[in-house]
Design an enzyme around this catalytic site. Sequence first.
Site, PDB file in Angstrom:
ATOM      1  N   LYS A  50      33.798  50.725  62.287  1.00 36.34           N
ATOM      2  CA  LYS A  50      33.926  51.230  63.697  1.00 36.34           C
ATOM      3  C   LYS A  50      33.341  52.471  63.738  1.00 36.34           C
ATOM      4  O   LYS A  50      33.607  53.637  63.337  1.00 36.34           O
ATOM      5  CB  LYS A  50      35.430  51.423  64.151  1.00 36.34           C
TER       6      LYS A  50
HETATM    7  N1  PMP Z   1      35.225  45.805  70.061  1.00 38.54           N
HETATM    8  C1  PMP Z   1      34.463  46.983  70.183  1.00 38.54           C
HETATM    9  C2  PMP Z   1      33.029  47.399  70.244  1.00 38.54           C
HETATM   10  C3  PMP Z   1      35.381  48.180  70.326  1.00 38.54           C
HETATM   11  O1  PMP Z   1      35.000  49.363  70.488  1.00 38.54           O
HETATM   12  C4  PMP Z   1      36.799  47.751  70.270  1.00 38.54           C
HETATM   13  C5  PMP Z   1      37.722  49.086  70.407  1.00 38.54           C
HETATM   14  N2  PMP Z   1      37.963  49.683  69.132  1.00 38.54           N
HETATM   15  C6  PMP Z   1      37.283  46.467  70.002  1.00 38.54           C
HETATM   16  C7  PMP Z   1      36.386  45.514  69.843  1.00 38.54           C
HETATM   17  C8  PMP Z   1      38.767  46.377  70.006  1.00 38.54           C
HETATM   18  O2  PMP Z   1      39.361  46.731  68.990  1.00 38.54           O
HETATM   19  P1  PMP Z   1      40.840  47.407  68.851  1.00 38.54           P
HETATM   20  O3  PMP Z   1      41.594  46.217  69.622  1.00 38.54           O
HETATM   21  O4  PMP Z   1      41.235  47.505  67.347  1.00 38.54           O
HETATM   22  O5  PMP Z   1      41.064  48.625  69.768  1.00 38.54           O
END
Ligand code: PMP
Length: 298
Positions: free
Chosen positions: A161
């Site tokens: 991330k």
């Molecule tokens: N894909 C992307 C590109 C994101 O930015 C996010 C948000 N973090 C997610 C998927 C979903 O991740 P999460 O459920 O861990 O927030």
Amino acid sequence: MADPAPPYHDRDGYIWFDGELVPWRDAKIHVLTHALHYASAVFEGERMYGGEIFKLRPHTERLIASAAMLDFEIPYSADQIDAACIAACKANNLTDGYIRPIAWRGSEQLGVSAQAAKIHLAVAAWNWGSYFDKNERLRGIRVGLAQYRRPDPATIPSKAKATGLYMICTIEKHRAERAGYADAMMLDYRGHVAECTGANIFFVKDGELHTPTPDCFLNGITRQTVIELAKRRGIKVVERTIMPEEVATFSECFIVGTAAEVTPVREIGPDTFKPGAVTETLLNDYMAEVQPKKVAAE
Ligand code: PMP
């Protein structure tokens, strides 16, 4: 979509910055910060519900893992990072809100190499309601089709991330918004359905849940939670390759993420869906799951 005022740099409150709580407006960095020039930053998005940060430790672990993928180590332990997130909420008197930890390379060295750059960590927390418009959310959002694709893991650490991965997300979100959509669905480098610009995607067919295998994008914490909730309900979950031509054959669609929570989708490009029983069940189950577990009274 315009962000509701006030701007993020001009707010009251405190930000946890390298181990201290500093007044919100003083949480500044220099223009020659490595992260600004070379995207050497990793971050998280978390939500606090009723005084507890949902799945805090998995978010902290992903932050540490994202940093390792960018070849740096955050100079705080998981316990210290968890405590920083909680302290940021407390300092801003939040019991419900959004938490944004970010770790980045500083300004001691500026060039592609950054071995001497100090690693910083900051955590901001603020009130943030529904990511998508509330009325729109219940009806389902309209999603456009992105042009850029999620990159091959051989070209970039696609499971981190990391800020750099969001360059194409912002371009695509803007393109979608200009065309009247709330978000954009991205394919991956092979042309398979991948995810949206900040959320994972699920489809429903014959009462079963179908979702792309997360082999070149985030296996989101919300995605994992929703899969678990579906299984608890006895709903079959199929993680597989989904081709864009197949999208028209699904009856329901929704996207999931910490910010998006569970958001029904009523349209993807030319294809339409009717948010139905499976979406509604999982939306309600998710909103119940994120609430702090009450200890039974004696
Ligand atoms: N894909 C992307 C590109 C994101 O930015 C996010 C948000 N973090 C997610 C998927 C979903 O991740 P999460 O459920 O861990 O927030």
